[in-house]
Design a protein around this motif. Sequence first.
Motif, PDB file in Angstrom:
ATOM      1  N   ASN A  48       0.845  -1.186   0.000  1.00  0.00           N
ATOM      2  CA  ASN A  48       0.000   0.000   0.000  1.00  0.00           C
ATOM      3  C   ASN A  48       0.888   1.246   0.000  1.00  0.00           C
ATOM      4  O   ASN A  48       1.710   1.427   0.908  1.00  0.00           O
ATOM      5  CB  ASN A  48      -0.886  -0.011   1.241  1.00  0.00           C
ATOM      6  CG  ASN A  48      -1.734   1.245   1.380  1.00  0.00           C
ATOM      7  OD1 ASN A  48      -1.849   2.043   0.456  1.00  0.00           O
ATOM      8  ND2 ASN A  48      -2.333   1.418   2.549  1.00  0.00           N
ATOM      9  N   PRO A  49       0.768   2.118  -1.011  1.00  0.00           N
ATOM     10  CA  PRO A  49       1.641   3.308  -1.037  1.00  0.00           C
ATOM     11  C   PRO A  49       1.431   4.246   0.141  1.00  0.00           C
ATOM     12  O   PRO A  49       2.306   5.067   0.440  1.00  0.00           O
ATOM     13  CB  PRO A  49       1.268   3.978  -2.371  1.00  0.00           C
ATOM     14  CG  PRO A  49      -0.062   3.424  -2.737  1.00  0.00           C
ATOM     15  CD  PRO A  49      -0.105   2.040  -2.178  1.00  0.00           C
ATOM     16  N   GLU A  50       0.300   4.121   0.816  1.00  0.00           N
ATOM     17  CA  GLU A  50       0.025   4.963   1.980  1.00  0.00           C
ATOM     18  C   GLU A  50       0.340   4.245   3.286  1.00  0.00           C
ATOM     19  O   GLU A  50      -0.093   4.696   4.356  1.00  0.00           O
ATOM     20  CB  GLU A  50      -1.451   5.380   1.972  1.00  0.00           C
ATOM     21  CG  GLU A  50      -1.898   6.096   0.715  1.00  0.00           C
ATOM     22  CD  GLU A  50      -1.164   7.413   0.516  1.00  0.00           C
ATOM     23  OE1 GLU A  50      -0.864   8.069   1.539  1.00  0.00           O
ATOM     24  OE2 GLU A  50      -0.892   7.776  -0.634  1.00  0.00           O
ATOM     25  N   LEU A  51       1.098   3.152   3.203  1.00  0.00           N
ATOM     26  CA  LEU A  51       1.321   2.330   4.399  1.00  0.00           C
ATOM     27  C   LEU A  51       1.988   3.119   5.516  1.00  0.00           C
ATOM     28  O   LEU A  51       1.590   3.025   6.680  1.00  0.00           O
ATOM     29  CB  LEU A  51       2.173   1.107   4.037  1.00  0.00           C
ATOM     30  CG  LEU A  51       2.498   0.155   5.185  1.00  0.00           C
ATOM     31  CD1 LEU A  51       1.225  -0.458   5.752  1.00  0.00           C
ATOM     32  CD2 LEU A  51       3.465  -0.942   4.713  1.00  0.00           C
ATOM     33  N   SER A  56       0.836   5.417  11.065  1.00  0.00           N
ATOM     34  CA  SER A  56       0.918   6.425  12.128  1.00  0.00           C
ATOM     35  C   SER A  56      -0.424   6.642  12.814  1.00  0.00           C
ATOM     36  O   SER A  56      -0.498   7.347  13.827  1.00  0.00           O
ATOM     37  CB  SER A  56       1.414   7.753  11.546  1.00  0.00           C
ATOM     38  OG  SER A  56       0.462   8.292  10.632  1.00  0.00           O
ATOM     39  N   LEU A  57      -1.477   6.030  12.260  1.00  0.00           N
ATOM     40  CA  LEU A  57      -2.816   6.167  12.833  1.00  0.00           C
ATOM     41  C   LEU A  57      -3.084   5.015  13.789  1.00  0.00           C
ATOM     42  O   LEU A  57      -2.779   3.861  13.482  1.00  0.00           O
ATOM     43  CB  LEU A  57      -3.869   6.186  11.727  1.00  0.00           C
ATOM     44  CG  LEU A  57      -3.693   7.261  10.645  1.00  0.00           C
ATOM     45  CD1 LEU A  57      -4.714   7.058   9.528  1.00  0.00           C
ATOM     46  CD2 LEU A  57      -3.825   8.656  11.247  1.00  0.00           C
ATOM     47  N   THR A 175      -2.403  -6.964   5.591  1.00  0.00           N
ATOM     48  CA  THR A 175      -2.505  -5.575   6.049  1.00  0.00           C
ATOM     49  C   THR A 175      -1.427  -4.690   5.434  1.00  0.00           C
ATOM     50  O   THR A 175      -1.587  -3.467   5.399  1.00  0.00           O
ATOM     51  CB  THR A 175      -2.395  -5.491   7.583  1.00  0.00           C
ATOM     52  OG1 THR A 175      -1.136  -6.022   8.017  1.00  0.00           O
ATOM     53  CG2 THR A 175      -3.524  -6.272   8.256  1.00  0.00           C
ATOM     54  N   VAL A 176      -0.351  -5.292   4.941  1.00  0.00           N
ATOM     55  CA  VAL A 176       0.693  -4.512   4.277  1.00  0.00           C
ATOM     56  C   VAL A 176       0.170  -3.901   2.975  1.00  0.00           C
ATOM     57  O   VAL A 176       0.626  -2.838   2.545  1.00  0.00           O
ATOM     58  CB  VAL A 176       1.925  -5.401   4.007  1.00  0.00           C
ATOM     59  CG1 VAL A 176       2.965  -4.680   3.168  1.00  0.00           C
ATOM     60  CG2 VAL A 176       2.535  -5.864   5.323  1.00  0.00           C
ATOM     61  N   HIS A 177      -0.791  -4.571   2.363  1.00  0.00           N
ATOM     62  CA  HIS A 177      -1.361  -4.088   1.101  1.00  0.00           C
ATOM     63  C   HIS A 177      -2.687  -3.361   1.282  1.00  0.00           C
ATOM     64  O   HIS A 177      -2.947  -2.354   0.611  1.00  0.00           O
ATOM     65  CB  HIS A 177      -1.575  -5.269   0.148  1.00  0.00           C
ATOM     66  CG  HIS A 177      -2.510  -4.949  -0.977  1.00  0.00           C
ATOM     67  ND1 HIS A 177      -2.134  -4.204  -2.077  1.00  0.00           N
ATOM     68  CD2 HIS A 177      -3.827  -5.262  -1.170  1.00  0.00           C
ATOM     69  CE1 HIS A 177      -3.159  -4.068  -2.902  1.00  0.00           C
ATOM     70  NE2 HIS A 177      -4.192  -4.697  -2.382  1.00  0.00           N
TER      71      HIS A 177
END
Length: 211
Positions: A48-51, A56-57, A175-177
């Motif tokens: 996921n590019p926003e991983l 951080s959330l 969850t990484v993706h």
Amino acid sequence: MKTDELITLLAAREGGVAPARPLARVAPALAAGFVLALLGVLALFGVNPELASDASLGHFWARPLFALALLAAVLPALAACSRPATSARLWPLALPLLALWLGAALQLVSAPAGERGALLLGNSWQSCAASILLLSLPPLALLLAALRALAPTRLALAGALAGLASGCLAALAYTVHCPELALPFAALWYVLGIVLSTLAGAWFGPRVLAW
């Protein structure tokens, strides 16, 4: 010697399999299975590019923590099922599920009615459960191979628990993706993927683990 007699001797024998031994035998399969599931995510879906920003959330960690909690709950039962004449406690499996479903229900109730469908479906509901099932197959193969070296007698149950553990590993890797952070999405589609993996294990168990 009949199978029932052999089981009785194994169960009654002093100095039998130590309680920690089954987990020690399946630990390498668990570690290797997670690595294979993670490699599958990287090869098939990508990261996921926003991983980094998602991590951080605080609510990002609900999915991996749920997968780890369910994995921790299933391992003692899996170890028990790997030995003859040993009862497995299945009720702890309900605790992580109840916690996730409670959190999902609270999030749904507090959301505006028009947003609840999006919380449940996200943008990837069509592929989430199937992806987790696919990723769970390599860990399942490794766990069943490890169980064959032990002495399971309840083959469908042992296979189902191996499938459940494999589904947890696959969900953790996924969850990484996965860009979906909503608890209702995880409570529906992640759980469905793990259930499908459990059913696959229950089907393969009697066919792979038979003595």
